[in-house]
Write a protein that holds these residues in place. Sequence first.
Motif, short mmCIF file in Angstrom:
data_model
loop_
_atom_site.label_atom_id
_atom_site.label_comp_id
_atom_site.label_asym_id
_atom_site.label_seq_id
_atom_site.Cartn_x
_atom_site.Cartn_y
_atom_site.Cartn_z
N PRO A 50 0.82 -1.21 0.00
CA PRO A 50 0.00 0.00 0.00
C PRO A 50 0.85 1.27 0.00
O PRO A 50 1.91 1.32 0.62
N ARG A 51 0.38 2.29 -0.72
CA ARG A 51 1.01 3.60 -0.66
C ARG A 51 0.27 4.50 0.34
O ARG A 51 0.87 5.27 1.06
N GLU A 52 -1.04 4.37 0.35
CA GLU A 52 -1.90 5.11 1.27
C GLU A 52 -3.10 4.21 1.59
O GLU A 52 -3.35 3.23 0.89
N PRO A 53 -3.86 4.51 2.64
CA PRO A 53 -5.09 3.76 2.88
C PRO A 53 -6.06 3.95 1.72
O PRO A 53 -6.02 4.97 1.02
N PRO A 54 -6.93 2.98 1.46
CA PRO A 54 -7.91 3.12 0.37
C PRO A 54 -8.84 4.30 0.63
O PRO A 54 -9.22 4.58 1.77
N ALA A 55 -9.19 5.00 -0.44
CA ALA A 55 -10.11 6.14 -0.35
C ALA A 55 -11.48 5.68 -0.84
O ALA A 55 -11.63 5.28 -2.00
N SER B 23 -17.42 4.77 -4.84
CA SER B 23 -16.19 4.86 -5.61
C SER B 23 -15.02 4.53 -4.69
O SER B 23 -14.87 5.15 -3.63
N VAL B 24 -14.21 3.55 -5.08
CA VAL B 24 -13.07 3.11 -4.27
C VAL B 24 -11.79 3.32 -5.07
O VAL B 24 -11.68 2.88 -6.22
N ARG B 25 -10.83 4.00 -4.46
CA ARG B 25 -9.52 4.18 -5.07
C ARG B 25 -8.48 3.58 -4.14
O ARG B 25 -8.39 3.95 -2.97
N VAL B 26 -7.69 2.63 -4.66
CA VAL B 26 -6.69 1.94 -3.86
C VAL B 26 -5.30 2.36 -4.33
O VAL B 26 -4.84 1.93 -5.40
N PRO B 27 -4.60 3.22 -3.58
CA PRO B 27 -3.24 3.64 -3.97
C PRO B 27 -2.21 2.57 -3.58
O PRO B 27 -2.12 2.17 -2.42
#
Length: 381
Positions: free
Chosen positions: A256-261, A275-279
Amino acid sequence: MTAVGVDRGRENTLTVTLQIAVAANIAGGGDGRGGAGAGETVLVTSMEAPSLLSALEFAHAWIDRHVDLSHTKVIIVGRELAETDFAATVAPLVRFPQFRPTIRVLVANGRAEAVLREAAPVLEASPGKFWELQVGGWDVTEFIPRADFHQIYIDMSSPGAAGLVGLVAVRRREEGPADPSHKAKGSHMAGTIPRRGGPGIEMMGAAVIHGGRMVGVLNGDETGIGKMVRGTFREMIKTVRDPLHPGRFIVVRVFPREPPAVQVRIGDDGTPRVSVRVPLEGDILAIQSGEHYERPERTRQVEQAVKESLMTDARATLDKAQNEFGADFFALGYHAKRLFPTWQAWEAFAWDEKFPDAEISIDFDFRVRRIGLLRETVPWR
């Protein structure tokens, strides 16, 4: 007692199996087998009982130690029982003073009794340490969920989520048909992994718990997508097809780069729109073709290949969640809950009923951060 297994009973309501550490043999490093003979580190015994807790008292008829749950590491529920009475079997334990909410819960892809009879420590003399390390694999791979009792209990008792419980099974004994074509490691689940040798049990995939029972299973890749959206994913090694060289592969470590948004809104018609964005980011570990993907202007091709592979897995996982199970094992409902001013309003919205028709998009933002220990690939001569 290090582990407990619960199955549908043969001569009573339940078959309860106990795995008990033989302290006298652990220091000398026994052979680990479950008959409790000379040098063996575990005793495995099964009984027919009306309930799990009554079985603990029942065992004193032939066990010459005080039997309790104070040091138990895992509770395993057999698949047949989990498909009908998972919550009724494990949820009442929360009242028991000896029970700890950090105990891990697993579902056996078969009977729990068979798993415990094969779960012999090999690399560890201590059965307790064996189970700690076995279930602790969730932290270094994507295909094992973090399934402690506390989180599962919350998921079962709160609207807005379904539980993810690790799947464990006895290894398969026969080899499958010869087929050397490429298959993702996560396409398997416990009990179907193509391997030879090693311990008698294996963990991969997850059981989905919804409405107090198991409604289906996920393979390793699908479990990984669920963990990414939930925010419990830590790292994985992903093998993707080389976009320029058919039959060759690129191997990338992903974390992971950041927690999922997660963004949720409710449409005028009452339909949830999510809407889910997974960095994510990662390291290039191997390039079979020797193509110079490590160059800054070429890493975008690797990023796109990884994203497309994850999107394929995500679409299959989302289809299972909405159309096959009707269960929100992504726990998106916990994000939707914030839109409601009171608990009563949240319950009245009936998220579990609306989830199958929700409009959900999952997107991955993957960046290559490091290219490994080679600055540039040297072509083969």
